[in-house]
Design an enzyme around this catalytic site. Structure first.
Site, PDB file in Angstrom:
ATOM      1  N   GLY A   1      67.317 -10.996  12.957  1.00 30.85           N
ATOM      2  CA  GLY A   1      68.037 -11.925  12.106  1.00 30.85           C
ATOM      3  C   GLY A   1      68.398 -11.443  10.719  1.00 30.85           C
ATOM      4  O   GLY A   1      69.025 -12.185   9.958  1.00 30.85           O
TER       5      GLY A   1
ATOM      6  N   CYS B   1      72.261   1.422  16.069  1.00 36.44           N
ATOM      7  CA  CYS B   1      71.466   2.339  15.250  1.00 36.44           C
ATOM      8  C   CYS B   1      71.217   3.612  16.059  1.00 36.44           C
ATOM      9  O   CYS B   1      70.128   4.174  16.051  1.00 36.44           O
ATOM     10  CB  CYS B   1      70.164   1.696  14.785  1.00 36.44           C
ATOM     11  SG  CYS B   1      69.125   1.022  16.100  1.00 36.44           S
TER      12      CYS B   1
END
Length: 496
Positions: free
Chosen positions: A266, A410
């Site tokens: 989040g 990532c």
């Protein structure tokens, strides 16, 4: 058993437990190091525990390679507990200057006994006493003029990974990536509000400016407790991760509806809310436990700052099935009602699950779990998610309305980054890739980027205008290296 346990320091006992869980169950060291058990340790023990866990995982390949020849049967399969005790002892002997030799050896032996492997204690003792005669590696420096195989061996990375990076990005970049993967990453926080930053300073937490973002702060002294991090205005978040949230927020001016796919934990959702507090944000997460944790986080933040976080609806759902199932939500707006089908998104962030090879400094266990074949699986899942999102967005958005989608990972691997974007855009009509130069300029004008940050991002833009940040890369014209995780981001928009 009790005597052995008493002889083991709290830091080593907790480090052993975490390393055992990482090896046995596939848990993530970063998550386990943020547990209440670690928080309960003294500051000194917490530091030693963290150093042991991350150090062992970073150097595991090299430690195993050095210790195996010392075993009576080098090819024997060791129990996880015994292997972990050996790695911990060897790491302390080789890398930690202030740890006495007798403490590293004796406590590793006691750990072996306490874990129910007394029969192996003598072997652990003998191997570590031999290892104690080796020269220290605590002043480790990466040797020069290495080929990819030697670089992998020197930096305890899988050879197949390093060979790929050398092939795609060159030996200089591969060297920088590997060197970054062996260093303790900066502890970076996002602090919302000057008042909160002042509160942290009063608690003895010393902060420095971020390298990329003006909203980021690096912790250079002090310890962040779990109690501090329950404050909605403070959260640990790598600058690269923050940057993805900032780029997405700058991709569209004044969005009214935002969809954040694969949203847990989040951090990027909250950045979108900070930047666009009047937008209705839907945070979509597939995994029930992560979804529930995200829901609790958003609720806590909404109570602390309803004017910023009160328009976030957390939804359990699969981004890969959006085009088939659609999306409905029950949440709250300022009038107390926001429910039914959601459509007409202006901005969508698709931060997909990935291999995580850009985060090996922070998540070193990834190098021991990932195989080249896994990249094919990730690619297929990522294509499925992005294709579903683009198709769904085009279907539910009124004709003529512009929608922008930011795709991010990532990962450093082309199969998960530009290859996904190219493949999906070749299959889905009505979308095109656009350069991130516009959001970057907007962020710069709004004062959200440092000078180094702007240079680093511009330097990292691909020919298609996507961003690929490589960990440890030298930022031209600044004399600085990039101290963030590696990230990829691409911007797409609906053709109208």
């Amino acid at each position: 058993m009790a005597a052995s346990k008493a002889a083991i320091s709290p830091a080593r006992r907790e480090a052993f437990r975490i390393l055992f869980e990482v090896e046995r169950s596939g848990a993530h060291a970063d998550d386990l190091l943020r547990s209440s058990r670690v928080d309960a340790l003294s500051v000194a023990d917490r530091g030693l525990c963290t150093a042991l866990v991350l150090g062992v995982l970073r150097w595991q390949i090299r430690l195993d390679g050095m210790m195996r020849p010392l075993l009576a049967k080098p090819n024997v399969r060791l129990d996880i507990e015994v292997q972990t005790a050996l790695r911990m002892g060897a790491f302390q002997l080789l890398f930690l200057e202030r740890v006495p030799t007798h403490a590293a050896i004796n406590e590793s032996v006691e750990i072996c006994k306490a874990s129910g492997h007394s029969f192996a204690a003598r072997m652990v003792n003998a191997v570590l006493r031999k290892a104690a005669t080796w020269p220290k590696l605590s002043a480790w420096r990466l040797p020069g003029n290495l080929d990819a195989k030697a670089l992998a061996e020197a930096t305890a990375h899988p050879a197949w990974m390093v060979e790929r990076w050398a092939r795609f990005y060159g030996m200089v970049a591969a060297r920088e990536i590997c060197g970054h993967g062996q260093e303790q990453p900066d502890l970076v926080v996002r602090v919302v509000g000057r008042e909160t930053e002042g509160d942290l300073t009063q608690k003895g937490i010393q902060l420095a400016a971020g390298g990329l973002l003006t909203a980021a702060r690096t912790v250079i002294e002090g310890s962040l407790s779990a109690a501090t991090l329950t404050d909605a205005a403070v959260r640990i978040q790598d600058e690269g991760s923050q940057l993805i949230g900032e780029l997405a927020a700058a991709a569209v001016e004044s969005p009214e509806r935002i969809l954040d796919c694969c949203a847990a934990p989040g951090g990027k959702t909250l950045i979108l809310a900070e930047r666009w507090p009047l937008a209705a944000i839907t945070a979509l997460e597939l995994h029930p436990e992560r979804c529930e944790a995200l829901r609790r986080r958003v609720q806590a933040d909404a109570e602390a700052a309803p004017e910023v976080y009160g328009w976030i609806a957390v939804v359990h759902g699969d981004a890969a099935g959006l085009n088939d199932a659609g999306l409905s939500v029950a949440g709250l707006d300022t009038d107390g009602v926001l429910e039914g089908p959601l459509d007409g998104f202006d901005l969508i962030l698709v931060d997909v699950p990935c291999s995580g090879t850009g985060t090996l400094g922070r998540n070193p266990e990834i190098r021991h779990r990932l195989g080249a074949a896994d990249l094919v699986r990730h690619h297929e899942q990522q294509c499925e998610i992005l294709k579903s999102v683009l198709t769904y967005a085009a279907r539910v958005t009124e004709p003529g309305k512009r929608v922008r989608v930011v795709y991010s990972t990532c990962s450093l691997e082309p199969e998960e980054n530009q290859d996904v974007v190219a493949e999906v855009l070749s299959q889905v009509e009505g979308w095109r890739q656009v350069s991130l130069s516009e959001p970057i300029s907007r962020m710069s004008e709004l004062g959200r980027l440092t000078g180094t940050g702007r240079e680093a991002i511009v330097q990292s833009l691909t020919a298609e205008g996507a961003m690929l940040l490589l960990p440890g890369m030298s930022v031209a014209g600044t004399g600085r290296k990039l101290e963030t995780d590696g990230f990829f981001a691409a911007l797409m928009e609906r053709v109208v």
